[in-house]
Design a protein around this motif. Structure first.
Motif, PDB file in Angstrom:
ATOM      1  N   TYR A  98       0.859  -1.191   0.000  1.00 35.25           N
ATOM      2  CA  TYR A  98       0.000   0.000   0.000  1.00 35.25           C
ATOM      3  C   TYR A  98       0.885   1.228   0.000  1.00 35.25           C
ATOM      4  N   GLY A  99       0.387   2.308  -0.576  1.00 33.23           N
ATOM      5  CA  GLY A  99       1.070   3.574  -0.473  1.00 33.23           C
ATOM      6  C   GLY A  99       1.054   4.060   0.966  1.00 33.23           C
ATOM      7  N   THR A 100       2.040   4.863   1.316  1.00 26.48           N
ATOM      8  CA  THR A 100       2.185   5.300   2.709  1.00 26.48           C
ATOM      9  C   THR A 100       0.971   6.079   3.213  1.00 26.48           C
ATOM     10  N   GLU A 101       0.266   6.767   2.331  1.00 29.34           N
ATOM     11  CA  GLU A 101      -0.913   7.511   2.773  1.00 29.34           C
ATOM     12  C   GLU A 101      -2.053   6.589   3.216  1.00 29.34           C
ATOM     13  N   SER A 102      -1.934   5.300   2.926  1.00 29.97           N
ATOM     14  CA  SER A 102      -2.944   4.323   3.342  1.00 29.97           C
ATOM     15  C   SER A 102      -2.569   3.596   4.623  1.00 29.97           C
ATOM     16  N   TRP A 103      -1.376   3.820   5.109  1.00 34.90           N
ATOM     17  CA  TRP A 103      -0.917   3.116   6.306  1.00 34.90           C
ATOM     18  C   TRP A 103      -1.664   3.601   7.548  1.00 34.90           C
ATOM     19  N   GLY A 104      -1.883   2.682   8.465  1.00 39.73           N
ATOM     20  CA  GLY A 104      -2.462   3.023   9.756  1.00 39.73           C
ATOM     21  C   GLY A 104      -3.939   3.355   9.723  1.00 39.73           C
ATOM     22  N   LYS A 105      -4.621   3.010   8.655  1.00 36.52           N
ATOM     23  CA  LYS A 105      -6.045   3.323   8.515  1.00 36.52           C
ATOM     24  C   LYS A 105      -6.934   2.084   8.551  1.00 36.52           C
ATOM     25  N   GLY A 106      -6.348   0.928   8.865  1.00 36.26           N
ATOM     26  CA  GLY A 106      -7.148  -0.298   8.940  1.00 36.26           C
ATOM     27  C   GLY A 106      -7.551  -0.857   7.587  1.00 36.26           C
ATOM     28  N   ILE A 107      -6.845  -0.471   6.546  1.00 39.20           N
ATOM     29  CA  ILE A 107      -7.192  -0.930   5.200  1.00 39.20           C
ATOM     30  C   ILE A 107      -6.784  -2.388   4.990  1.00 39.20           C
ATOM     31  N   ASN A 108      -5.560  -2.742   5.388  1.00 36.94           N
ATOM     32  CA  ASN A 108      -5.083  -4.109   5.147  1.00 36.94           C
ATOM     33  C   ASN A 108      -6.019  -5.179   5.724  1.00 36.94           C
ATOM     34  N   PRO A 109      -6.494  -5.057   6.970  1.00 33.53           N
ATOM     35  CA  PRO A 109      -7.416  -6.085   7.469  1.00 33.53           C
ATOM     36  C   PRO A 109      -8.694  -6.196   6.629  1.00 33.53           C
ATOM     37  N   GLN A 110      -9.171  -5.070   6.125  1.00 25.23           N
ATOM     38  CA  GLN A 110     -10.369  -5.106   5.278  1.00 25.23           C
ATOM     39  C   GLN A 110     -10.093  -5.852   3.964  1.00 25.23           C
ATOM     40  N   ILE A 111      -8.936  -5.569   3.376  1.00 25.66           N
ATOM     41  CA  ILE A 111      -8.580  -6.210   2.107  1.00 25.66           C
ATOM     42  C   ILE A 111      -8.366  -7.707   2.315  1.00 25.66           C
ATOM     43  N   LYS A 112      -7.631  -8.056   3.369  1.00 22.15           N
ATOM     44  CA  LYS A 112      -7.397  -9.483   3.649  1.00 22.15           C
ATOM     45  C   LYS A 112      -8.714 -10.195   3.928  1.00 22.15           C
ATOM     46  N   LYS A 113      -9.640  -9.539   4.629  1.00 26.66           N
ATOM     47  CA  LYS A 113     -10.939 -10.156   4.901  1.00 26.66           C
ATOM     48  C   LYS A 113     -11.686 -10.439   3.590  1.00 26.66           C
ATOM     49  N   LEU A 114     -11.680  -9.482   2.681  1.00 32.79           N
ATOM     50  CA  LEU A 114     -12.319  -9.709   1.375  1.00 32.79           C
ATOM     51  C   LEU A 114     -11.705 -10.918   0.680  1.00 32.79           C
ATOM     52  N   MET A 115     -10.382 -10.955   0.660  1.00 32.96           N
ATOM     53  CA  MET A 115      -9.686 -12.031  -0.045  1.00 32.96           C
ATOM     54  C   MET A 115      -9.901 -13.383   0.642  1.00 32.96           C
ATOM     55  N   LEU A 116      -9.812 -13.402   1.952  1.00 32.30           N
ATOM     56  CA  LEU A 116      -9.962 -14.659   2.686  1.00 32.30           C
ATOM     57  C   LEU A 116     -11.405 -15.155   2.658  1.00 32.30           C
ATOM     58  N   ASP A 117     -12.368 -14.271   2.877  1.00 31.89           N
ATOM     59  CA  ASP A 117     -13.774 -14.690   2.825  1.00 31.89           C
ATOM     60  C   ASP A 117     -14.097 -15.331   1.481  1.00 31.89           C
ATOM     61  N   TYR A 118     -13.570 -14.754   0.405  1.00 32.13           N
ATOM     62  CA  TYR A 118     -13.816 -15.313  -0.926  1.00 32.13           C
ATOM     63  C   TYR A 118     -13.110 -16.653  -1.114  1.00 32.13           C
ATOM     64  N   ILE A 119     -11.818 -16.708  -0.848  1.00 33.32           N
ATOM     65  CA  ILE A 119     -11.035 -17.891  -1.214  1.00 33.32           C
ATOM     66  C   ILE A 119     -11.331 -19.085  -0.315  1.00 33.32           C
ATOM     67  N   PHE A 120     -11.766 -18.835   0.924  1.00 38.92           N
ATOM     68  CA  PHE A 120     -12.100 -19.959   1.803  1.00 38.92           C
ATOM     69  C   PHE A 120     -13.363 -20.693   1.353  1.00 38.92           C
ATOM     70  N   ARG A 121     -14.043 -20.222   0.350  1.00 39.83           N
ATOM     71  CA  ARG A 121     -15.141 -21.002  -0.245  1.00 39.83           C
ATOM     72  C   ARG A 121     -14.594 -22.152  -1.082  1.00 39.83           C
ATOM     73  N   PHE A 122     -13.269 -22.105  -1.380  1.00 38.86           N
ATOM     74  CA  PHE A 122     -12.674 -23.074  -2.297  1.00 38.86           C
ATOM     75  C   PHE A 122     -11.479 -23.830  -1.739  1.00 38.86           C
ATOM     76  N   VAL A 123     -10.790 -23.276  -0.760  1.00 38.78           N
ATOM     77  CA  VAL A 123      -9.591 -23.922  -0.221  1.00 38.78           C
ATOM     78  C   VAL A 123      -9.714 -24.078   1.296  1.00 38.78           C
ATOM     79  N   ASP A 124      -8.863 -24.938   1.846  1.00 38.41           N
ATOM     80  CA  ASP A 124      -8.863 -25.179   3.291  1.00 38.41           C
ATOM     81  C   ASP A 124      -7.797 -24.382   4.029  1.00 38.41           C
ATOM     82  N   LYS A 125      -6.752 -23.952   3.312  1.00 39.68           N
ATOM     83  CA  LYS A 125      -5.640 -23.242   3.951  1.00 39.68           C
ATOM     84  C   LYS A 125      -5.175 -22.104   3.059  1.00 39.68           C
ATOM     85  N   VAL A 126      -4.822 -20.994   3.697  1.00 41.20           N
ATOM     86  CA  VAL A 126      -4.208 -19.880   2.991  1.00 41.20           C
ATOM     87  C   VAL A 126      -2.868 -19.606   3.657  1.00 41.20           C
ATOM     88  N   ASN A 127      -1.840 -19.518   2.830  1.00 42.11           N
ATOM     89  CA  ASN A 127      -0.475 -19.262   3.294  1.00 42.11           C
ATOM     90  C   ASN A 127      -0.038 -17.875   2.852  1.00 42.11           C
TER      91      ASN A 127
END
Length: 175
Positions: A98-127
């Motif tokens: 992420y660009g530095t202006e996005s740091w410390g705003k809680g963006i990464n957990p939101q993005i990871k949640k989107l990605m994990l919620d989607y991919i866990f419909r198809f896989v058992d583990k994410v590394n």
């Protein structure tokens, strides 16, 4: 693989849109700040020619996204799915920045949640591969509930091998 790793994913504030060739300049604008890479194993990705290699790898992965802030339409970073393992029913998520202006705003957990919620419909583990000395990203993984499973030498696309920590989240442990 019986699923797509290139669907548009979104919540109220952000969209993950499959990366296209024409996205280089808008993504490089974010990546060209040396501070983005200061804890990363490959600290010179802010250089245009080094980032060009990173971008080629992202395109070839066929799982990369640009992250767009809906309110402004600005590209604020990138992430991707990669290295699907059918036998282990697992996939990696990473190459996130992420660009530095996005740091410390809680963006990464939101993005990871989107990605994990989607991919866990198809896989058992994410590394996740995280540079051994990248304490910012290691802390982010631990906050997500990822388990440190050990060290591994990783050769990023067209770059030298570096020591990474491998983190893992299992489907049954995801919130």
């Amino acid at each position: 693989m019986k699923f797509s790793v290139q669907n548009i994913l979104e919540n109220q504030d952000y969209q993950l849109i499959p990366l296209e060739e024409g996205d280089f300049e808008s993504l490089y604008k974010v990546a060209s700040d040396p501070r983005v890479w200061e804890q990363h194993p490959n600290k010179d990705r802010y250089k245009r020619e080094v980032f060009q290699n990173f971008f080629v790898g992202a395109m070839e992965s066929k799982g990369a996204f640009k992250i767009v802030e809906k309110a402004t339409g600005n590209v604020i970073g990138s992430s991707r799915y990669y290295d699907y393992n059918e036998d282990d029913n697992s996939i990696f998520v990473g190459y996130t920045f992420y660009g530095t202006e996005s740091w410390g705003k809680g963006i990464n957990p939101q993005i990871k949640k989107l990605m994990l919620d989607y991919i866990f419909r198809f896989v058992d583990k994410v590394n996740f591969h995280v540079g051994k000395d990248n304490m910012r990203s290691r802390t982010a993984m631990e906050r997500l509930g990822a388990e440190n499973t050990g060290e591994q030498k990783v050769a990023y696309f067209g770059e030298p091998s570096r020591t990474n920590i491998v983190y893992q989240i299992k489907k049954e442990n995801w919130l």
